[in-house]
Design an enzyme around this catalytic site. Structure first.
Site: not given
Length: 296
Positions: A189, A235
């Site tokens: 991530c 994100r």
């Protein structure tokens, strides 16, 4: 233009097909291992995209390469590069070091180009070869050392923004607590590989548009790093909100993969937006200079 490229490919195919066949024999096992191995992981999923874009760039620039190298002479440096490539291939294949295998593939293509068309051809196609370097996995210790500070920064930014938006969120290191759910900000991530992938996307865009303005090129190249960081933050925010509204299963399931698409769409949108802003600033500066020159 497309017809010209196809014609160029047809012209060189009889000369190149034995070389291409040899490279396929050597590297099909390597790429099969990549496709069924690390390229299926989220951290290295950009590998086939980088390879495809690099080969497309070579195809796109093939007419220019053939024209520039038409009168060129083959370079003996190609033999040295070929020996280096084969040594890396043998070592990487025997010891299962994927970074060496991938690097040997890049060097093999470069050596063939030098032996067939000389330095002029490599000068034209330097960017696709440089771009392929982004396929090479970085050493694990280096990734671990640089990833933790990046995850901390992304976690902090996510917590701050969602808290300011009124969400019940808290943070402990790289663990986010939003509502009743806990999320661990993983390497995929906010890791170094993600940052490098977005850097590659920005460089590809710069090569594709080929701005004549030095201000736009330098400005966009410098801003790619904060753009990449911002895309990573967005994100993680998306994943946090998905988990908060739809539950942990949604965040870790299909929608987690969709968040990866959000990452690249966000990065591309930011790159295009920043480029448009830089274009506006450059034109405004030009108009201002013209007015000052006209008055004087």
């Amino acid at each position: 233009m497309a017809a010209g490229r196809l014609q160029s490919v047809r012209q060189i195919l009889p000369e190149w097909w034995p070389v291409l066949a040899g490279l396929l024999v050597l590297y099909i096992p390597t790429f099969y291992g990549l496709m069924t191995g690390i390229w299926q992981t989220e951290e290295q999923a950009h590998g086939p995209i980088i390879l495809s874009l690099s080969l497309w760039l070579m195809y796109r620039q093939s007419p220019v390469m053939l024209e520039k190298s038409r009168l060129g002479t083959p370079s003996n440096m190609g033999w040295i590069v070929m020996v280096m490539a084969m040594a890396m291939y043998i070592l990487g294949r025997s010891q299962q070091i994927l970074a060496l295998e991938i690097f040997s593939f890049i060097l093999s293509l470069a050596s063939v180009l030098l032996l067939k068309r000389g330095n002029a051809a490599l000068n034209v196609l330097w960017f696709p070869f440089f771009f392929m370097l982004f396929m090479i996995p970085l050493p694990g210790p280096l990734v671990s050392m640089l990833t933790m500070p990046m995850k901390m920064a992304v976690s902090y930014a996510t917590e701050y923004l969602l808290f300011m938006a009124g969400y019940p969120i808290a943070r402990t290191g790289v663990i986010l607590q939003i509502g009743q759910y806990q999320l661990l900000v993983a390497d995929a991530c906010a890791g170094l590989q993600t940052l490098l992938t977005l850097e590659a996307l920005g460089l590809f865009y710069l090569n594709l548009v080929r701005h004549t303005s030095v201000f736009r090129n330098v400005g966009l190249a410098v801003l790619i790093i904060p753009i990449s960081f911002s895309a990573n933050v967005i994100r993680v925010i998306v994943l946090s909100l998905i988990t908060y509204y739809f539950g942990d299963a949604a965040g870790q399931g299909f929608l987690h993969g969709f968040a990866g698409m959000v990452l690249f769409i966000t990065a591309l949108t930011l790159i295009l937006s920043i480029d448009s802003l830089l274009q506006w600033i450059a034109r405004w500066h030009e108009r201002k200079n013209v007015k000052v020159t006209g008055k004087s």
